[in-house]
Scaffold this active site. Structure first.
Site, PDB file in Angstrom:
ATOM      1  CB  ALA A  63      -0.737  -0.497   1.315  1.00 44.59           C
ATOM      2  N   GLY A 108       0.776  -4.874   1.075  1.00 39.69           N
ATOM      3  CA  GLY A 108      -0.338  -5.032   0.054  1.00 39.69           C
ATOM      4  C   GLY A 108      -0.651  -5.982  -0.727  1.00 39.69           C
ATOM      5  CD  GLU A 111      -2.127  -6.998   3.196  1.00 37.44           C
ATOM      6  OE1 GLU A 111      -2.046  -6.152   2.738  1.00 37.44           O
ATOM      7  OE2 GLU A 111      -2.303  -7.336   4.374  1.00 37.44           O
ATOM      8  CD  GLU A 131       1.433  -4.724   5.605  1.00 40.70           C
ATOM      9  OE1 GLU A 131       2.174  -5.986   6.210  1.00 40.70           O
ATOM     10  OE2 GLU A 131       0.889  -5.408   5.002  1.00 40.70           O
TER      11      GLU A 131
END
Ligand code: DAK
Length: 258
Positions: A63, A108, A111, A131
């Site tokens: 992200a 992300g 993911e 993260e």
């Protein structure tokens, strides 16, 4: 679209996340465009989807940290929902989705790959959920999907330690199905997709639904789910075609997605 490229080759669609300057990091716009690209897939004529990243270095490096850095609690939750909704759309997309992971798949990016049905990667790929090193938890399903795909202890080790792993380890622990030299990755994904696309589309879709829905249910309920999706294939043109071809000892089959 600025950051998503969609290409169609026969029955196979390819979505490329195209923001190479930021190693294809997912900002809100990328997530919105990805969502729109999925909505635009012609499901009558597309039987398998590939998701990959532009450039030679990164699938998706996570992200967008710049965008996330100033979010409030409410905005953070909304950003998490935006990612979760689009990744869930991929996970429950009616047709199979293959992630062709061509480099960094961090946060992300890892993911996103895990929301796909199948992951294959280049020998340059790196996976991880970094993260906790940024002061947050994985927020696009990482704590849930990683622990369902690889052994729970391995998932916890990767997530708590923010430990990235290379392609060979990803293969060893079952996070990816196969590893290829970078230049062979996309052809391999296309070959795999074509192999899926040549089969009866309704049956393939029903298999995806049976596996996914069944994994969330008890075995008794899961078998009922399978029975219904099995029954659903009968009286279809493709069921008649597939079985006629066998009985007539015919190799060529013409599945029409009906
Ligand atoms: N976000 C924004 N920009 C990124 C980025 C990212 N994740 N990753 C790379 N970039 C940008 C860099 O800032 C740099 O931009 P410029 O400085 O050139 O403008 C450019 O891409 C090239 O990156 P590097 O210069 O760093 O390239 P290197 O080869 O040296 O290093 C790297 C590559 C992938 C090792 C490094 O870029 C890196 O460590 N990137 C960050 C990886 C990372 O930590 N990813 C996880 C992000 S966190 C949630 C919702 C979502 C999430 C969590 C919670 N909720 C709402 C609860 C998800 C979180 C994440 O994904």
């Amino acid at each position: 679209m600025e950051f998503i490229v969609y290409e169609q080759d026969g029955f196979v669609g390819t979505i490329t996340i195209n923001r190479p300057k930021a190693l294809n990091a997912l900002n809100s716009q990328v997530l919105e465009e990805l969502n729109a690209a999925l909505d635009q897939v012609d499901l009558e004529n597309t039987r398998c989807l590939i998701i990959t990243g532009a450039g030679e270095k990164s699938f998706v490096a996570g992200a967008d940290i710049g965008e996330m850095s100033s979010l409030t609690k409410e905005e953070g939750e909304a950003f998490g929902k935006k990612g979760n909704d689009v990744f869930r759309k991929i996970e429950t997309f009616p047709i199979p989705v293959i992630a062709a992971v061509n480099g960094f798949a961090l946060g992300g990016g890892c993911e996103l790959s895990m929301s796909c049905d199948i992951r294959i990667c280049s020998d340059t790929a790196m996976f991880g959920q970094p993260e906790v090193g940024l002061g947050i938890t994985p927020g696009f399903g990482g704590t849930q999907r990683l622990a369902r795909i690889i052994p729970v202890g391995k998932a916890k080790e990767m997530i708590y330690g923010a430990r990235n792993i290379k392609a060979d380890e990803a293969y060893r622990i079952g996070l990816v199905n196969a590893v290829y030299p970078l230049e062979e990755l996309l052809p391999a994904a296309q070959k795999m997709a074509a192999g899926i696309a040549k089969n009866a589309p309704i049956a393939v879709r029903n298999c995806k639904k049976a596996i996914n829905d069944g994994l969330d249910a008890s075995m008794d309920d899961a078998l009922v789910i399978e029975e219904k999706l099995f029954g659903d294939c009968f009286e279809s043109a493709d069921q008649k075609e597939g079985m006629s071809a066998f009985l007539e000892k015919r190799k060529d089959k013409n599945f029409i997605n009906k």
